[in-house]
Design an enzyme around this catalytic site. Structure first.
Site, PDB file in Angstrom:
ATOM      1  N   GLY A  94       0.811  -1.205   0.000  1.00  0.00           N
ATOM      2  CA  GLY A  94       0.000   0.000   0.000  1.00  0.00           C
ATOM      3  C   GLY A  94       0.847   1.258   0.000  1.00  0.00           C
ATOM      4  O   GLY A  94       0.470   2.271  -0.601  1.00  0.00           O
ATOM      5  N   ARG A 122      -8.061  -2.380  -0.533  1.00  0.00           N
ATOM      6  CA  ARG A 122      -7.748  -1.274   0.372  1.00  0.00           C
ATOM      7  C   ARG A 122      -8.194   0.059  -0.220  1.00  0.00           C
ATOM      8  O   ARG A 122      -8.112   0.278  -1.432  1.00  0.00           O
ATOM      9  CB  ARG A 122      -6.249  -1.262   0.700  1.00  0.00           C
ATOM     10  N   GLN A 170       1.018   8.025   4.480  1.00  0.00           N
ATOM     11  CA  GLN A 170       0.957   7.688   3.060  1.00  0.00           C
ATOM     12  C   GLN A 170       0.188   8.745   2.281  1.00  0.00           C
ATOM     13  O   GLN A 170       0.589   9.128   1.173  1.00  0.00           O
ATOM     14  CB  GLN A 170       0.320   6.310   2.885  1.00  0.00           C
ATOM     15  N   ASP A 315       1.370   0.334  13.200  1.00  0.00           N
ATOM     16  CA  ASP A 315       1.772  -1.025  12.815  1.00  0.00           C
ATOM     17  C   ASP A 315       2.147  -1.888  14.012  1.00  0.00           C
ATOM     18  O   ASP A 315       2.286  -3.111  13.874  1.00  0.00           O
ATOM     19  CB  ASP A 315       2.948  -0.966  11.842  1.00  0.00           C
ATOM     20  N   ARG A 389       1.903  -8.786   9.979  1.00  0.00           N
ATOM     21  CA  ARG A 389       1.959  -8.375  11.385  1.00  0.00           C
ATOM     22  C   ARG A 389       1.038  -9.216  12.267  1.00  0.00           C
ATOM     23  O   ARG A 389       1.327  -9.431  13.444  1.00  0.00           O
ATOM     24  CB  ARG A 389       1.661  -6.883  11.513  1.00  0.00           C
TER      25      ARG A 389
END
Length: 429
Positions: A94, A122, A170, A315, A389
Site C-alpha cells: 500500500g 484497500r 501515506q 503497525d 503483522r
C-alpha cells in the site's frame, strides 16, 4: 507455508538485528529516482514490498542496481521518468501504491497500478481526492479500490492546501510527492501527527520543506539533489521481540541499530507507561536517528491509548495487544478505525485468533478493549489472514501458550521480515 510453535517454559535471551526499515527503504528509492545524481542506499530492505518499489521505478526508466546489501540509484530528475509499457504490479504494498501515485500524477505519465487481492481491497479514495483537486486524472475500480488508472495530462498539476481527513503518512506523502511537480507551495494539514519519513528524506535531498505545527508544505518545481541514505533497523519489526521480552518472565534482549524516529516510537512510550523495562542505548543521529534497545521482562499494568497516539504506533498495535493481554488491568485502545483497513482488518483478526487461544478482546464504543489479567493461552490452529503483522504477533502469543500452535499462511511475512522465525528461534532458551 505455516509455522508450528510450541509454548516455551524458559525466557528469551540474546541479541537480534532486525531488518532495515521498510518505510525508509521505500522512500529512498522513490525520491532518489526523481533526484539529480547518483546515490547509494545502504542497508536496504530486500523484502517483497520494497522490491515492488524497486522494480516499478526500473520499469519507468530509472537505473537501479543491487550491490551487496546496498542499492545504487541513478536519479533521472523530476522530469526524467517515462511511462511503463505494462501495468505496474505492486503486490501487497500500500505504501508503494499511494506514494507512487503522487509521483506518476505529478510527472504527467499514464499508468495502471495493480496489486494482490489484499491490496485490491484497500481504500484509495484518500489519495484520489487530493490528486483530483490538483488536476490529476486518476480513478479506481468499483469506487476507490485498485487497480488505479492514472491518465496522462497536458500541463502541470496545481498546488493545493489539503486538510487530510485521516492522519496518514501515506496520504501526506502522496500529496507532497505530487506537490514537487506543481508551481508554488503545496501543503498538507493533519489532525494528528503522522510519521515524517518523507519530510526527512526530502529535506536530505534539498527539497524546500516547511513544517508548522500539523501542517507540512513543499515548494514545487525545484530539482532534488541525490544524497546517500543509510537505512536503520525497522522498529515495527523489533516490536514483536519488544512485546515478547516484556512479558515472558526472566527475559532480557537487545535489539541492535533500531530506528528511533520520534514519530515511530509510540510503542516504546506506551509500553513504558505500562511498566515495561525498556532502555535506549547508544542513540545515534542522522537522517533517521537509531540506537540499541534493551528490553527486560517486567510486570505490566493496563493503560489507555489515545486516538492521537495511533498514527505513531499504527503497525505496532497487534504486538501491543499481545503484551496487554498479559498485563494487570484493562487496556483500552481508541482510534481503531485505521486498523481495519490495513493488510487485513487487524481488529477482527486479532480478536478471532486470540479467541481461538481462549482469550477474548472486544470492541466497545469505538475502542478495542483488552481485559488483561493474563490467564493461560492454549495452543490453537490460527490464520494470518495474509497479514505479516498478524502472523508475527500470533507467533509471540504462541510462545506463551500451553501446547503447540499452528499458524497458517505465513508466506506473507516475506513482505517485511523474511528471517523472522530464524531470529525468534535464536533467542529462545
Amino acid at each position: 507455508m505455516e509455522w508450528k510453535i510450541k509454548g516455551i517454559r524458559g525466557a528469551l535471551s540474546g541479541e537480534v538485528r532486525v531488518p532495515p526499515d521498510k518505510s525508509v527503504s521505500h522512500r529512498a528509492i522513490m525520491f532518489g529516482a526523481i533526484s539529480r545524481g547518483t546515490l547509494r542506499i545502504s542497508n536496504f530492505l530486500f523484502a517483497e514490498d520494497c522490491m515492488r518499489t524497486f522494480e516499478a521505478f526500473r520499469e519507468m526508466g530509472c537505473e537501479i542496481k543491487k550491490q551487496g546489501n546496498d542499492v545504487v540509484v541513478n536519479g533521472v530528475g523530476l522530469k526524467g521518468l517515462r511511462a511503463s509499457q505494462k501495468d505496474l504490479y505492486l503486490g501487497n504494498s500500500g505504501t508503494t501504491m499511494r506514494i507512487i501515485s503522487g509521483i506518476i500524477a505529478g510527472a504527467g505519465l499514464p499508468a495502471v497500478l495493480t496489486g494482490d487481492k489484499s491490496l485490491s481491497g484497500r481504500p484509495m479514495g484518500r489519495i484520489i481526492k487530493p490528486l483530483k483537486e490538483m488536476g490529476a486524472g486518476i480513478s479506481g475500480t468499483d469506487g476507490d479500490r485498485p487497480p488505479l488508472k492514472i491518465e496522462k495530462i497536458s500541463g502541470t498539476l496545481k498546488p493545493i492546501r489539503y486538510v487530510s481527513p485521516v492522519p496518514s503518512a501515506q496520504v501526506k506523502s502522496c500529496v507532497l510527492a505530487a506537490g514537487l511537480y506543481a508551481p508554488g507551495i503545496t501543503s498538507v494539514t493533519e489532525n494528528f501527527q503522522s510519521r515524517d519519513h518523507t519530510e526527512r528524506i526530502l529535506e536530505h535531498f534539498s527539497a524546500e520543506i516547511k513544517r508548522e505545527g500539523l501542517t507540512t508544505s513543499v515548494t514545487g518545481q525545484k530539482e532534488l539533489k541525490a544524497a546517500d541514505v543509510s537505512v536503520p533497523g525497522d522498529i515495527s519489526s523489533a516490536a514483536f521481540f519488544i512485546s515478547a521480552a516484556s512479558v515472558i518472565e526472566g527475559s532480557e534482549m537487545i535489539l541492535r541499530a533500531v530506528g528511533l524516529n520520534p514519530t515511530r516510537t509510540g510503542m516504546l512510550d506506551v509500553l513504558s507507561r505500562m511498566g515495561a523495562d525498556i532502555s535506549v542505548l547508544d542513540k545515534r543521529g542522522g537522517i533517521e536517528p537509531e540506537g540499541d534497545i534493551r528490553v527486560r521482562a517486567a510486570s505490566l499494568k493496563g493503560t489507555v491509548i489515545k486516538a492521537e497516539e495511533i498514527p505513531l504506533l499504527i503497525d505496532e498495535v497487534p504486538a501491543i495487544i499481545v503484551a496487554a493481554s498479559r498485563a494487570r488491568g484493562e487496556t483500552r485502545i481508541n482510534g481503531i478505525g485505521e486498523l481495519k483497513v490495513k493488510e487485513s482488518d487487524r481488529v477482527k483478526c486479532m480478536t478471532e485468533n486470540l479467541k481461538l487461544m481462549g482469550y477474548e478482546i472486544f470492541e466497545e464504543e469505538g475502542a478495542l478493549v483488552v481485559p488483561g489479567g493474563g490467564g493461560t493461552l492454549k495452543g490453537a490452529l490460527l490464520n494470518s489472514y495474509g497479514d505479516h503483522r498478524i502472523a508475527m504477533s500470533m507467533a509471540v502469543a504462541a510462545l506463551m501458550a500451553d501446547g503447540e500452535t499452528l499458524i497458517r499462511d505465513t508466506a506473507c511475512v516475506d513482505t517485511s521480515y523474511p528471517g523472522f522465525m530464524r531470529d525468534l528461534e535464536s533467542v529462545k532458551k
